[in-house]
Design an enzyme around this catalytic site. Sequence first.
Site, short mmCIF file in Angstrom:
data_model
loop_
_atom_site.label_atom_id
_atom_site.label_comp_id
_atom_site.label_asym_id
_atom_site.label_seq_id
_atom_site.Cartn_x
_atom_site.Cartn_y
_atom_site.Cartn_z
N LYS A 51 -7.55 -10.80 -6.56
CA LYS A 51 -8.88 -10.88 -5.85
C LYS A 51 -9.60 -9.99 -6.34
O LYS A 51 -9.32 -8.43 -6.48
CB LYS A 51 -8.58 -10.71 -4.37
CG LYS A 51 -7.55 -9.45 -4.01
CD LYS A 51 -8.11 -9.50 -2.30
CE LYS A 51 -7.75 -8.29 -1.35
NZ LYS A 51 -8.37 -7.81 -0.67
N LYS B 112 0.78 -0.98 0.06
CA LYS B 112 -0.02 0.14 -0.02
C LYS B 112 0.04 1.53 -0.04
O LYS B 112 0.36 1.96 -0.68
CB LYS B 112 -0.99 -0.09 0.91
CG LYS B 112 -1.98 -1.21 1.22
CD LYS B 112 -3.38 -1.14 2.53
CE LYS B 112 -4.18 -2.01 2.25
NZ LYS B 112 -5.31 -1.61 2.90
N LYS C 160 -12.80 -2.96 -4.58
CA LYS C 160 -13.49 -1.98 -5.17
C LYS C 160 -12.82 -1.27 -6.23
O LYS C 160 -12.71 -0.08 -7.05
CB LYS C 160 -14.06 -1.38 -4.05
CG LYS C 160 -14.98 0.05 -4.45
CD LYS C 160 -16.16 0.18 -3.76
CE LYS C 160 -17.68 -0.84 -3.40
NZ LYS C 160 -18.35 -0.38 -2.45
#
Length: 407
Positions: free
Chosen positions: A273, A192, A276
């Site tokens: 995976k 991240k 959103k």
Amino acid sequence: MRRHFRACALVPSSPSPFPPHPHPRLSHGDTGGADPGRAPRDPRPGCRLLRCPLAGVCFTCLTLHRGGQACDAWGSENMVVDRIFSGIQPTGTPHLGNYLGAIQNWVNLQEEYSSVLYSIMDMHSLTMPKEPALLRQNILDTTAAILACGIDPKKCFLFRQSLVPEHAELAWILGCITNVPRLLRLPQWKMKRASQSNGGTVGLLTYPVLQAADILLYKSTHVPVGEDQVLHLELAQDIAQHFNKKYGEFFPVPKAILSTTKKIKSLRDPTVKMSKSDTQKLATVNIVDSPDEIVLKFRKAVTDFTSEVTYDPASRPGVSNLVSIHSAVSGLSIEEVLHQSVGLDTAHYKMVVAESVIQKFAPIRNEIKKLQEDKAHLIQVLEAGAEKAKELATPIYQEIRRLVGFQ
């Protein structure tokens, strides 16, 4: 049994200055019905809780009491209550992967356990930049969605994380006994921080410690997690053990409850995976998508050049992802899905899966729309849940303050 401190004095019931204890399953102000914060045991005769200066939770049995009510534990030995804690970040209405991987499991767990807490993790959401107005709306949309999916505030504590400040305060205490190199090794930090131009914030680095505080604040014993969160739960386990070694046995070491649902992958790239944040709009199915949108996304789903429907995630990830989705939304096993699909080519099978998803989400989508129209109700649900969560958290945190020397 785990030995715990005795925050409240226990004495034989006779003589006693206090009135008889009403049924232990009655919550504050209730006249009936089980309280999800209460232990699933009846009180033992001859056990009475003296008034506790800390608040309404007995540390011996970890259940809610009014001052002077009977306690269902006797002596200094504690029967540890099975307590579930889990949370979801407010990213708006969840997608198919969120529902099958987490929310559906939450609904089942609230039926199986008597002490369950679910939190809208708005503090965690700040690790990635958010506009305040969008965050406020996402909190309400996420709440509406999980209520529509079957989460029942009468069977669990559903609350917003930031309304219980003890989460942040405990995170500071736990952060002071956590090594920085341990956090730097977590793969999500490495992944991240690459998306942040400043090289990663302190919040992004330390949010796994806040996750540990979320869990330990309520002496949670079990945490439903996905495969990508196992390392973070291991950190919470290590922190609990470190705290216990330093200050004495206090926290249960939480155990993982792994979802039995296969991880749902992107419809456009079945090697990653479903997410959103995926830039490909056709990759992710949202639970509020219209039937036409769902059909389009499954029609465009990536498969391969073999027409037969089989399950082989290693060599046929696209088709196998469709089989996993079909199995999860229908309740059928992988073998049953394959048996029903004999003779179908993948093009026709995509439409079978799409129809199963449409049927699953139709009532949920309608209920979400109704709930979104009543913002006051959604806010009230979260605030009422936070009050109950604070009742459980406050005396536990007060004892933590005592243990570390704050009082």
